[in-house]
Design a protein around this motif. Structure first.
Motif, PDB file in Angstrom:
ATOM      1  N   SER A 328       0.834  -1.210   0.000  1.00  0.00           N
ATOM      2  CA  SER A 328       0.000   0.000   0.000  1.00  0.00           C
ATOM      3  C   SER A 328       0.864   1.254   0.000  1.00  0.00           C
ATOM      4  O   SER A 328       0.566   2.235  -0.707  1.00  0.00           O
ATOM      5  CB  SER A 328      -0.944  -0.004   1.196  1.00  0.00           C
ATOM      6  N   TYR A 329       1.948   1.255   0.767  1.00  0.00           N
ATOM      7  CA  TYR A 329       2.855   2.401   0.798  1.00  0.00           C
ATOM      8  C   TYR A 329       3.540   2.579  -0.562  1.00  0.00           C
ATOM      9  O   TYR A 329       3.662   3.705  -1.061  1.00  0.00           O
ATOM     10  CB  TYR A 329       3.916   2.205   1.889  1.00  0.00           C
ATOM     11  N   PHE A 330       3.963   1.461  -1.138  1.00  0.00           N
ATOM     12  CA  PHE A 330       4.667   1.514  -2.422  1.00  0.00           C
ATOM     13  C   PHE A 330       3.747   2.055  -3.519  1.00  0.00           C
ATOM     14  O   PHE A 330       4.146   2.898  -4.339  1.00  0.00           O
ATOM     15  CB  PHE A 330       5.187   0.125  -2.772  1.00  0.00           C
ATOM     16  N   CYS A 331       2.493   1.585  -3.523  1.00  0.00           N
ATOM     17  CA  CYS A 331       1.537   2.069  -4.527  1.00  0.00           C
ATOM     18  C   CYS A 331       1.283   3.562  -4.353  1.00  0.00           C
ATOM     19  O   CYS A 331       1.189   4.310  -5.342  1.00  0.00           O
ATOM     20  CB  CYS A 331       0.227   1.301  -4.415  1.00  0.00           C
ATOM     21  N   LEU A 332       1.169   4.007  -3.114  1.00  0.00           N
ATOM     22  CA  LEU A 332       0.933   5.424  -2.865  1.00  0.00           C
ATOM     23  C   LEU A 332       2.155   6.269  -3.236  1.00  0.00           C
ATOM     24  O   LEU A 332       2.010   7.385  -3.765  1.00  0.00           O
ATOM     25  CB  LEU A 332       0.553   5.644  -1.399  1.00  0.00           C
ATOM     26  N   MET A 333       3.349   5.756  -2.972  1.00  0.00           N
ATOM     27  CA  MET A 333       4.559   6.483  -3.374  1.00  0.00           C
ATOM     28  C   MET A 333       4.579   6.706  -4.891  1.00  0.00           C
ATOM     29  O   MET A 333       4.839   7.814  -5.373  1.00  0.00           O
ATOM     30  CB  MET A 333       5.800   5.706  -2.923  1.00  0.00           C
ATOM     31  N   LYS A 334       4.284   5.652  -5.649  1.00  0.00           N
ATOM     32  CA  LYS A 334       4.293   5.777  -7.112  1.00  0.00           C
ATOM     33  C   LYS A 334       3.181   6.701  -7.590  1.00  0.00           C
ATOM     34  O   LYS A 334       3.375   7.478  -8.536  1.00  0.00           O
ATOM     35  CB  LYS A 334       4.149   4.388  -7.749  1.00  0.00           C
ATOM     36  N   LEU A 335       2.026   6.603  -6.938  1.00  0.00           N
ATOM     37  CA  LEU A 335       0.892   7.428  -7.351  1.00  0.00           C
ATOM     38  C   LEU A 335       1.160   8.911  -7.061  1.00  0.00           C
ATOM     39  O   LEU A 335       0.888   9.779  -7.901  1.00  0.00           O
ATOM     40  CB  LEU A 335      -0.367   6.960  -6.630  1.00  0.00           C
ATOM     41  N   TYR A 336       1.699   9.201  -5.888  1.00  0.00           N
ATOM     42  CA  TYR A 336       2.013  10.596  -5.556  1.00  0.00           C
ATOM     43  C   TYR A 336       3.128  11.138  -6.464  1.00  0.00           C
ATOM     44  O   TYR A 336       3.156  12.334  -6.774  1.00  0.00           O
ATOM     45  CB  TYR A 336       2.414  10.718  -4.090  1.00  0.00           C
ATOM     46  N   ASP A 337       4.016  10.249  -6.894  1.00  0.00           N
ATOM     47  CA  ASP A 337       5.053  10.687  -7.842  1.00  0.00           C
ATOM     48  C   ASP A 337       4.404  11.131  -9.153  1.00  0.00           C
ATOM     49  O   ASP A 337       4.777  12.156  -9.734  1.00  0.00           O
ATOM     50  CB  ASP A 337       6.032   9.543  -8.073  1.00  0.00           C
TER      51      ASP A 337
END
Length: 386
Positions: A328-337
């Motif tokens: 979930s953190y990894f997906c959010l990191m990519k999405l916020y990028d």
């Protein structure tokens, strides 16, 4: 039509074989048990929950009509079809609300008539059960009961032992739970006589609490197997409903994305999460994994469709429900990028490292670390315009 579960009881082995063969040649039947011993059949009826019992009137140990009374006590909705060599017993059979009777030697044409009566009667009962408003038991997050037209409420028990015994039995509903298993679970420090006393007292308390609550859940004693079976037939269970809804979904698309969202929201929390019983961990993990897989697919769909607001909401929901789930953190990191929100990327990475360090004494996976390192390395170049 759902298969009709059939139990056969006759002290003649050849008669059992003949009847089983005839029924198997007809569609819509599942033979769940065939017994020469009526006592064993009565004991197992509470476990197997047959829709119909073909019962020989002339049985050793227990007269067939008495056996029918005991079967009706054990399974109030069961249909009884008597097998008899004497037509005079038919009148007595119908005073016990038997659906029908068949004469020995068995005739296929006569059995076919009985089969049609069975199908009509059982289908009618099933429709009645579907149209009535059932009681619902909630197992997600907190064990609660919900009566029609009312809000769910936490079930209250006299003691913590009574609560865990009920919850353990409900977890294994429809299955035999041996007394020795309950001793080990709840009174492992006691000798057997003392543990037995506590067990009988607690079973009595649970039964009384169920009557007080007004829910039709029955705990039956099985003396032959030296244990108990909890019968929750007719009760709706949120985990069963959620998993059924999940499995009927087709791959997420524009036409069914709202349905996927609804099924995601049905998952209110992990299985028996507030109780935290160790024996429920396997089921808790199994259901959690199913939910995470579904939510991941839903979030990925939103990203592909460019629906970033919905994707953010899904991944954040995943993170709140399962704070140790790194994806979930990894997906959010990519999405916020993609949204060019550098602060939010940094915040997600910091949260992840803190959670993993404090709770699990570990670090992010190489996949996450490599992505983050590349992202950090590219940022200065992008900001300087080189």
């Amino acid at each position: 039509m759902e298969s009709i579960k059939v139990m056969l009881v006759d002290d003649e082995q050849l008669a059992l074989i003949q009847l089983r063969k005839m029924l198997q040649e007809m569609t819509g039947f599942e033979i769940v048990g065939a017994y020469l011993d009526p006592v064993e059949a009565i004991e197992m009826a509470s476990v197997l929950r047959p829709d119909v019992v073909f019962l020989d009137i002339h049985l050793p140990e227990i007269f067939g009509l008495r056996a029918a009374e005991m079967l009706n006590d054990t399974c109030p909705d069961v249909e009884i079809v008597f097998i008899t060599a004497y037509d005079e017993h038919a009148v007595e059979a119908f005073t016990l609300n038997a659906l029908d009777y068949v004469l020995k030697p068995l005739q296929r044409s006569r059995l076919a008539i009985t089969v049609e009566r069975l199908k009509i009667s059982i289908e009618s009962k099933r429709k009645d059960r579907k149209t009535s408003d059932p009681v619902r038991i909630h197992c997600l997050q907190t064990l609660q009961i919900e009566f029609p037209g009312q809000q769910p409420e936490t079930m209250k028990w006299r003691t913590s032992k009574a609560q865990e015994l009920f919850t353990f039995m409900f977890h294994h509903r429809g299955q035999l739970v041996r007394k020795s298993e309950l001793f080990e679970l709840l009174w492992s420090d006691f000798d057997v006589p003392k543990a037995m006393t506590h067990l009988y007292t607690t079973i009595y308390q649970v039964r009384q609490d169920l009557k007080r609550i007004g829910v039709n859940i029955v705990i039956r004693s099985l003396s032959i197997k030296d244990g108990y079976v909890l019968d929750a037939a007719g009760i709706c269970i949120d985990t069963v409903e959620w998993e059924r809804e999940l499995r009927r979904l087709s791959p997420v698309s524009d036409t069914n994305v709202a349905e996927h969202q609804r099924v995601m929201d049905m998952y209110r929390g992990d299985y028996l999460q507030d109780a935290g019983y160790l024996w429920s961990e396997n089921e808790r993990q199994r259901l959690r994994t199913l939910w995470l897989q579904h939510v991941q697919l839903l979030g990925d769909y939103y990203v592909r469709q460019g629906r970033m607001t919905e994707a953010l909401a899904v991944y954040h929901r995943m993170q709140i429900q399962c704070p140790y789930y790194e994806e979930s953190y990894f997906c959010l990191m990519k999405l916020y990028d993609e949204l060019e929100d550098r602060v939010a990327v940094e915040e997600q990475y910091k949260r992840l490292t803190l959670v993993l360090s404090e709770a699990l004494d570990t670090v992010p996976s190489p996949k996450t670390e490599v992505w983050y390192a590349k992202w950090k390395g590219l940022r200065p170049q992008l900001e300087s315009g080189t």
